[in-house]
Enzyme design. Structure first.
Site, PDB file in Angstrom:
ATOM      1  N   ARG A 131       0.016   7.692   4.415  1.00  0.00           N
ATOM      2  CA  ARG A 131       0.231   7.827   3.286  1.00  0.00           C
ATOM      3  C   ARG A 131      -1.010   7.277   2.265  1.00  0.00           C
ATOM      4  O   ARG A 131      -1.322   8.160   1.195  1.00  0.00           O
ATOM      5  CB  ARG A 131       1.351   6.655   2.710  1.00  0.00           C
ATOM      6  N   LEU A 133       0.686  -1.278   0.030  1.00  0.00           N
ATOM      7  CA  LEU A 133       0.117   0.249  -0.083  1.00  0.00           C
ATOM      8  C   LEU A 133       0.852   1.295   0.213  1.00  0.00           C
ATOM      9  O   LEU A 133       0.386   2.432  -0.684  1.00  0.00           O
ATOM     10  CB  LEU A 133      -0.867   0.176   1.245  1.00  0.00           C
ATOM     11  N   ASP A 134       1.821   1.393   0.684  1.00  0.00           N
ATOM     12  CA  ASP A 134       2.904   2.500   0.772  1.00  0.00           C
ATOM     13  C   ASP A 134       3.321   2.744  -0.761  1.00  0.00           C
ATOM     14  O   ASP A 134       3.281   3.752  -1.222  1.00  0.00           O
ATOM     15  CB  ASP A 134       4.074   2.045   1.602  1.00  0.00           C
ATOM     16  N   ASP A 135       3.979   1.702  -1.373  1.00  0.00           N
ATOM     17  CA  ASP A 135       4.186   2.085  -2.634  1.00  0.00           C
ATOM     18  C   ASP A 135       3.357   2.714  -3.570  1.00  0.00           C
ATOM     19  O   ASP A 135       3.273   3.397  -4.258  1.00  0.00           O
ATOM     20  CB  ASP A 135       5.022   0.810  -3.420  1.00  0.00           C
ATOM     21  N   VAL A 171       2.147   6.288  -2.637  1.00  0.00           N
ATOM     22  CA  VAL A 171       3.289   7.229  -3.140  1.00  0.00           C
ATOM     23  C   VAL A 171       3.208   7.356  -4.837  1.00  0.00           C
ATOM     24  O   VAL A 171       3.201   8.403  -5.307  1.00  0.00           O
ATOM     25  CB  VAL A 171       4.600   6.692  -2.757  1.00  0.00           C
TER      26      VAL A 171
END
Length: 652
Positions: A462, A385-387, A390
């Site tokens: 994020r 999820l972070d990638d 972003v």
């Protein structure tokens, strides 16, 4: 908070710093338009790589091993052992593995550096205090017996999902590591170790007498004792289990699990430990070095090597999607001629979105369509999820000035996937939803305390930043409202937020301040004021910010000063600017620090580790962090100073 406007530093110096950093960053671009920087962990990964080669009985590569030995000797600590971070405290498992690897390479036990290491290990209780993963390795080399490690019955592969322990109830990294390890535990192989190297001298007792590990500090007495009894029972019936017909079926299912997720040369989970375990699994199953899945995975391990003129080390994985996405953000902030390369970087990312395969995350969310990006070049079963957040934030930023629509589907599917993986407590985790079976961190295997992937403040921030930038608010989106409440609940009394994947409270606080600003929380709201005041209060005397791994200790009672780093200074600056404090003197001082410490090459030197694999256990040094984060902060400072609103208008 003092909001008086200081005299701005020399604008020409600021512009020159931004231009120099931009040129340097563009010069590091790969031929096809993406960025990938070295990802360095502690000494355990290169040490394990050496030991793996000797486990398999591969021909000795004297040149490579000499370079790895140079690296291991250089990072040895002043205390004689090896730390988990630059200038860190002694760590037993890192020290045992490094000593073993150096001895395997050919360093003599009576060499001064080896004697110092041995003295440090013995002074700290000896190799018996190694962690579970190290004990498994030592058991396979015959240093310890299999009684020193937890029972990992491969029959776990046959358990139904409702059972209290199931591989889909643990994190992706634990899942991919454990599955081939269970085959090894069932068949109990012995390393080839043709040179016959041992390390009995690192123990204060007969290694054959060593039993199970003691309770780890994070583990609950009651739960730990319960699982210890379970382990004793499993150990008693393990000989019987090994003779049952379902053992072969369980091993077949484990092998099928591995082979379905091999990712070509990117390997199982695209991270070193599962890949190494998979190679050893094939070895014990009698699959030769030319067996295609084994050969493919073994080549993948070599692709993780960073080989220089005098030193070499092995990375835990590679980070091209993360590096490229964050670099694009920095370049978009820098603007001008840097925007074109940033768009090319996003175009490189576009086809790497997973739109078809439902990975392990779908066990909990079967009705959610795929739409995420992975961290590595290929890891389709495990996007994160972070990638994804972003990447989507950067693509949406470009879309504002581009009516071609080429990013529309990617953005919509990324948003849909992330919304579908929100956990029931309102937060977002890295890879899975509702991975909340916290009792499992009490099993003997989980002495590292990182068996799960629960929602965290930084990843939640994020995802919230992304949703807010795409126009969602607490009024029109339950997902946003629940995420905001999650962040309100998790703020510490002094104003900070924990950082799971970056070190630590500076990283978490930057992440959350960006999200709260994006979602429209008033800058005078107490939640924002406490966080901004806290960041100002921990600024170092040189104008920068720093924080090290000790902040992850279980008894954390507040920030402790640490040497300044460029990346953590950039996070603090970005956080303060998101809170509306672009004109605060602390921000001006931080900007001056970055300008003053920039090297002639346009970049920043940073030896300290500022990222986290597993708190208290495994840390990371992203070589790109000191290259793109400072540029991002400097460019944002310049941009905000030229606006009337002084408000950050994007999610990050």
């Amino acid at each position: 908070m003092d909001s008086s406007t200081p005299e701005p530093e020399n604008k020409r110096a600021l512009e020159a710093s931004i231009a120099s950093a931009t040129r340097a960053l563009l010069g590091l671009r790969q031929p096809d338009g993406h960025w990938v920087f070295e990802l360095e962990a502690d000494c355990t990964i290169p040490a394990e790589y050496v030991l793996l080669r000797h486990y398999l009985g591969e021909p000795v590569d004297a040149v490579l091993e000499a370079k790895i030995a140079n690296y291991l000797r250089r990072v040895q600590g002043a205390h004689g052992g090896w730390p988990l971070v630059h200038d860190g405290a002694f760590d037993m498992s890192a020290s045992v593995k490094s000593y073993f690897a150096l001895k395997m390479i050919g360093d003599k036990p009576d060499a001064p550096h080896m004697a110092r290491a041995r003295e440090a290990i013995l002074a700290n209780g000896g190799g018996i205090n190694s962690n579970v993963f190290t004990r498994f390795m030592l058991a396979m080399f015959g240093v310890m017996t299999w009684n020193s490690v937890p029972v990992l019955p491969v029959e776990i592969m046959l358990l139904p999902l409702w059972f209290p322990f199931h591989i889909n109830k643990i994190s992706y990294w634990a899942r991919t590591t454990i599955v081939p390890l269970m085959v090894l535990a069932a068949l109990k192989p012995r390393a080839r170790n043709s040179s016959g190297v041992g390390i009995d001298e690192l123990f204060l007792q007969d290694t054959r007498s060593i039993g199970m590990t003691v309770r780890a500090s994070h583990q609950n007495w009651g739960w730990f004792n319960f699982f210890r009894v379970v382990d004793i029972g499993l150990r008693a019936i393990e000989p019987w289990l090994s003779k049952q017909k379902w053992r072969a079926r369980a091993i077949d299912r484990a092998v099928a699990f591995v082979e379905e997720r091999l990712n070509g040369e990117d390997g199982l989970g695209a991270i070193y430990p599962p890949m190494a375990n998979a190679v050893m699994m094939y070895e014990v199953l009698g699959k030769g070095a030319d067996y295609p899945p084994r050969a493919l995975t073994r080549r993948g391990l070599d692709r993780l090597l960073v080989v220089g003129e005098h030193e070499a080390y092995c990375q835990p994985c590679v980070s091209p999607v993360w590096d490229t996405a964050l670099t694009c953000h920095a370049l978009l902030e820098a603007g001008g001629d840097a925007v074109g390369p940033a768009k090319q970087g996003l175009d490189w990312l576009l086809p790497r979105q997973e739109l078809n395969l439902k990975g392990d995350w779908a066990v909990k969310r079967p009705n959610v369509r795929p739409g995420g990006w992975a961290f590595q070049y290929n890891n389709a079963y495990y996007p994160d999820l972070d990638d994804t957040a972003v990447v989507v934030i950067a693509m949406d930023r470009v879309r504002r000035d581009d009516d071609s629509g080429k990013y529309d589907v990617a953005i919509d599917r990324g948003r849909e996937w992330i919304e579908g993986l929100q956990s029931r407590d309102g937060g977002f985790a890295a890879f899975d939803a509702d991975n909340l079976q916290r009792y499992l961190n009490n099993i003997p295997f989980s002495d590292h305390g990182a068996l799960l992937d629960p929602p965290t403040e930084d990843v939640t921030a994020r995802c919230l930043s992304m949703l807010a930038q795409l126009g969602q608010t607490a009024q029109n989106s339950p997902a946003v409202a629940e995420a905001v409440e999650f962040l309100r609940r998790t703020q510490h009394s002094e104003g900070s937020w924990h950082g799971r994947w970056g070190m630590n409270y500076v990283y978490g606080t930057w992440s959350v301040l960006c999200a709260l600003n994006a979602v429209g929380i008033d800058h005078q709201d107490p939640i924002m004021r406490r966080a901004a005041d806290w960041l100002v209060s921990i600024q170092n005397s040189d104008g920068g910010w720093g924080e090290d791994a000790t902040s992850y200790r279980l008894d954390y009672n507040g920030y402790e000063q640490a040497p300044t780093t460029a990346s953590q200074t950039a996070w603090a600056l970005l956080g303060l600017m998101a809170a509306g404090e672009v004109e605060h003197p602390a921000v001006a001082r931080g900007v001056e620090y970055l300008i003053g410490t920039q090297t002639g090459k346009g970049l920043w030197d940073e030896q300290r580790y500022t990222a986290t694999g597993f708190p208290r256990v495994f840390y990371l040094r992203y070589h790109g962090y000191s290259k793109f984060f400072p540029l991002w902060a400097l460019a944002r400072y310049r941009n905000l100073r030229s606006t009337n609103s002084r408000v950050v208008g994007v999610g990050m």
